[in-house]
Design a protein around this motif. Structure first.
Motif, PDB file in Angstrom:
ATOM      1  N   ALA A   1      15.959 -59.615  -0.895  1.00  0.00           N
ATOM      2  CA  ALA A   1      17.305 -59.851  -1.427  1.00  0.00           C
ATOM      3  C   ALA A   1      17.420 -59.471  -2.900  1.00  0.00           C
ATOM      4  O   ALA A   1      18.533 -59.393  -3.428  1.00  0.00           O
ATOM      5  N   ARG A   2      16.299 -59.199  -3.580  1.00  0.00           N
ATOM      6  CA  ARG A   2      16.343 -58.766  -4.978  1.00  0.00           C
ATOM      7  C   ARG A   2      16.893 -57.348  -5.121  1.00  0.00           C
ATOM      8  O   ARG A   2      17.281 -56.928  -6.209  1.00  0.00           O
TER       9      ARG A   2
ATOM     10  N   ARG B   1      15.550 -48.068  -7.501  1.00  0.00           N
ATOM     11  CA  ARG B   1      16.295 -49.337  -7.510  1.00  0.00           C
ATOM     12  C   ARG B   1      16.307 -49.993  -6.135  1.00  0.00           C
ATOM     13  O   ARG B   1      16.261 -51.215  -6.030  1.00  0.00           O
ATOM     14  N   ASN B   2      16.387 -49.191  -5.080  1.00  0.00           N
ATOM     15  CA  ASN B   2      16.402 -49.768  -3.742  1.00  0.00           C
ATOM     16  C   ASN B   2      15.140 -49.350  -3.003  1.00  0.00           C
ATOM     17  O   ASN B   2      15.185 -48.661  -1.987  1.00  0.00           O
ATOM     18  N   LEU B   3      14.015 -49.804  -3.511  1.00  0.00           N
ATOM     19  CA  LEU B   3      12.722 -49.399  -2.960  1.00  0.00           C
ATOM     20  C   LEU B   3      12.566 -49.750  -1.479  1.00  0.00           C
ATOM     21  O   LEU B   3      12.045 -48.927  -0.711  1.00  0.00           O
ATOM     22  N   PRO B   4      12.977 -50.935  -1.013  1.00  0.00           N
ATOM     23  CA  PRO B   4      12.813 -51.220   0.418  1.00  0.00           C
ATOM     24  C   PRO B   4      13.521 -50.200   1.309  1.00  0.00           C
ATOM     25  O   PRO B   4      13.008 -49.837   2.371  1.00  0.00           O
ATOM     26  N   ALA B   5      14.686 -49.722   0.902  1.00  0.00           N
ATOM     27  CA  ALA B   5      15.394 -48.721   1.703  1.00  0.00           C
ATOM     28  C   ALA B   5      14.644 -47.399   1.717  1.00  0.00           C
ATOM     29  O   ALA B   5      14.613 -46.690   2.725  1.00  0.00           O
ATOM     30  N   VAL B   6      14.017 -47.052   0.596  1.00  0.00           N
ATOM     31  CA  VAL B   6      13.212 -45.831   0.537  1.00  0.00           C
ATOM     32  C   VAL B   6      12.027 -45.936   1.493  1.00  0.00           C
ATOM     33  O   VAL B   6      11.748 -45.024   2.285  1.00  0.00           O
ATOM     34  N   VAL B   7      11.322 -47.072   1.459  1.00  0.00           N
ATOM     35  CA  VAL B   7      10.146 -47.261   2.311  1.00  0.00           C
ATOM     36  C   VAL B   7      10.551 -47.326   3.775  1.00  0.00           C
ATOM     37  O   VAL B   7       9.883 -46.750   4.655  1.00  0.00           O
ATOM     38  N   ALA B   8      11.648 -48.016   4.086  1.00  0.00           N
ATOM     39  CA  ALA B   8      12.120 -48.081   5.469  1.00  0.00           C
ATOM     40  C   ALA B   8      12.483 -46.689   5.981  1.00  0.00           C
ATOM     41  O   ALA B   8      12.200 -46.353   7.142  1.00  0.00           O
ATOM     42  N   SER B   9      13.096 -45.867   5.146  1.00  0.00           N
ATOM     43  CA  SER B   9      13.418 -44.496   5.534  1.00  0.00           C
ATOM     44  C   SER B   9      12.154 -43.707   5.836  1.00  0.00           C
ATOM     45  O   SER B   9      12.094 -42.932   6.797  1.00  0.00           O
TER      46      SER B   9
ATOM     47  N   GLU C   1      20.457 -50.519   8.305  1.00  0.00           N
ATOM     48  CA  GLU C   1      21.840 -50.728   8.735  1.00  0.00           C
ATOM     49  C   GLU C   1      22.696 -51.314   7.603  1.00  0.00           C
ATOM     50  O   GLU C   1      23.905 -51.183   7.613  1.00  0.00           O
ATOM     51  N   SER C   2      22.040 -51.947   6.636  1.00  0.00           N
ATOM     52  CA  SER C   2      22.805 -52.580   5.551  1.00  0.00           C
ATOM     53  C   SER C   2      22.425 -52.062   4.179  1.00  0.00           C
ATOM     54  O   SER C   2      22.846 -52.618   3.177  1.00  0.00           O
ATOM     55  N   ALA C   3      21.622 -51.003   4.119  1.00  0.00           N
ATOM     56  CA  ALA C   3      21.204 -50.476   2.820  1.00  0.00           C
ATOM     57  C   ALA C   3      21.030 -48.965   2.926  1.00  0.00           C
ATOM     58  O   ALA C   3      20.663 -48.460   3.976  1.00  0.00           O
ATOM     59  N   SER C   4      21.294 -48.270   1.830  1.00  0.00           N
ATOM     60  CA  SER C   4      21.103 -46.819   1.783  1.00  0.00           C
ATOM     61  C   SER C   4      20.057 -46.490   0.747  1.00  0.00           C
ATOM     62  O   SER C   4      19.976 -47.133  -0.305  1.00  0.00           O
ATOM     63  N   PRO C   5      19.203 -45.485   1.016  1.00  0.00           N
ATOM     64  CA  PRO C   5      18.182 -45.105   0.032  1.00  0.00           C
ATOM     65  C   PRO C   5      18.820 -44.700  -1.293  1.00  0.00           C
ATOM     66  O   PRO C   5      19.784 -43.945  -1.315  1.00  0.00           O
ATOM     67  N   ILE C   6      18.289 -45.239  -2.376  1.00  0.00           N
ATOM     68  CA  ILE C   6      18.770 -44.892  -3.705  1.00  0.00           C
ATOM     69  C   ILE C   6      17.589 -44.328  -4.492  1.00  0.00           C
ATOM     70  O   ILE C   6      16.614 -45.031  -4.727  1.00  0.00           O
ATOM     71  N   LEU C   7      17.669 -43.078  -4.883  1.00  0.00           N
ATOM     72  CA  LEU C   7      16.596 -42.449  -5.653  1.00  0.00           C
ATOM     73  C   LEU C   7      17.118 -42.170  -7.047  1.00  0.00           C
ATOM     74  O   LEU C   7      17.501 -41.050  -7.371  1.00  0.00           O
ATOM     75  N   ASP C   8      17.180 -43.205  -7.876  1.00  0.00           N
ATOM     76  CA  ASP C   8      17.628 -43.003  -9.256  1.00  0.00           C
ATOM     77  C   ASP C   8      16.903 -43.949 -10.180  1.00  0.00           C
ATOM     78  O   ASP C   8      16.207 -44.846  -9.737  1.00  0.00           O
TER      79      ASP C   8
END
Length: 269
Positions: A27-28, A153-161, A262-269
């Motif tokens: 949730a962070r 910033r959204n590391l979990p979404a990157v790893v899940a991808s 389903e609730s997050a998009s990869p953010i590479l910034d």
């Protein structure tokens, strides 16, 4: 806007595979990157080039030490990897390709893709993507990254991808600086940090907090959330007294990866 780690409709299912502490940790994200004060913004581009190209004594030393990360990530293909598809995340100026022995096909993800196209190594690259969500109907035997996961910033979404983009027997291989560890901090304080203060009269720690928003411990936690088989090597004594860390991750929980995305998009910034 805060993004919950999973859609409300799947909450009960998720709780069966994640502990409450894992949910609280996820949730962070996405994190908020600290803003750079104006004096730092004024010199940022020039400093980035100097640092990445090793144009100063301290950055040149850093690049030599970073060789450990490159060699660790490329260790699985030291004898050649013809036919093993590779995706590099955060490819920058394609510096890592000199450690890859003729990898084909080789795709890269780099938000600042002008860095890739300015590199003489671009001829070895099949596709250049700006983000992970541009990749469609493709699986990779290897997904690699060097000194990038600490930035996202959204590391979990990157790893899940990554978990969904890997072939069934594929591996995610990443190397990172030991952000948050004492030895890593002493290393940059006494080299790049000292040089930066002498040259610009500014605290390098402000720039580091802007760039490195994930610690090594946080990165390890995210990897263990989505992958069941992880091997770790360190350049140091123990993780808390190290300069760099390497992770090889296999067997992603693909269902968990899919539900998270389903609730997050990869953010590479």
């Amino acid at each position: 806007m805060n993004i919950s780690p999973f859609p409300q409709s799947t909450g009960e299912i998720v709780c069966m595979s994640l502990k409450a502490s894992d949910m609280e940790f996820l949730a962070r994200y996405p994190k908020t990157r600290p803003e750079l004060p104006e004096p730092y913004r004024a010199i940022y581009t020039a400093h980035y080039r100097t640092n990445r190209e090793g144009l100063s004594p301290a950055s040149s030393l850093s690049k030599k030490m970073e060789t450990w990360m490159h060699r660790s990530v490329a260790g699985d293909v030291a004898g050649g990897n013809a036919g093993r598809s590779t995706l590099e995340i955060g490819a920058g100026q394609l510096n890592h390709l000199s450690f890859e022995p003729g990898s084909l096909p080789y795709d890269v993800v780099e938000p600042r893709n002008e860095l890739c196209f300015a590199s003489p190594q671009i001829q070895r690259v099949r596709n250049v993507y700006s983000s992970l969500d541009q990749i469609r109907d493709t699986e990779y035997d290897r997904i690699i990254s060097i000194a990038a996961f600490e930035h996202y910033r959204n590391l979990p979404a990157v790893v899940a991808s990554c978990g969904l983009l890997l072939a069934p027997n594929g591996a995610l291989r990443i190397a990172i600086p030991s952000e948050g560890a004492l030895l890593w901090k002493l290393g940059w304080l006494l080299t790049t940090g000292l040089e930066f203060r002498i040259r610009h009269g500014l605290d390098y720690g402000v720039l580091m907090r802007h760039e490195h928003i994930n610690t090594a411990d946080e990165i390890r936690t995210v990897l263990r959330t989505f992958f069941t088989d992880i091997r770790i090597r360190i350049f140091g004594i123990v993780p808390s007294l190290s300069f760099y860390q390497f992770f090889e991750c296999r067997h992603a929980d693909r269902d968990l990866c899919r539900r998270y995305l389903e609730s997050a998009s990869p953010i590479l910034d």
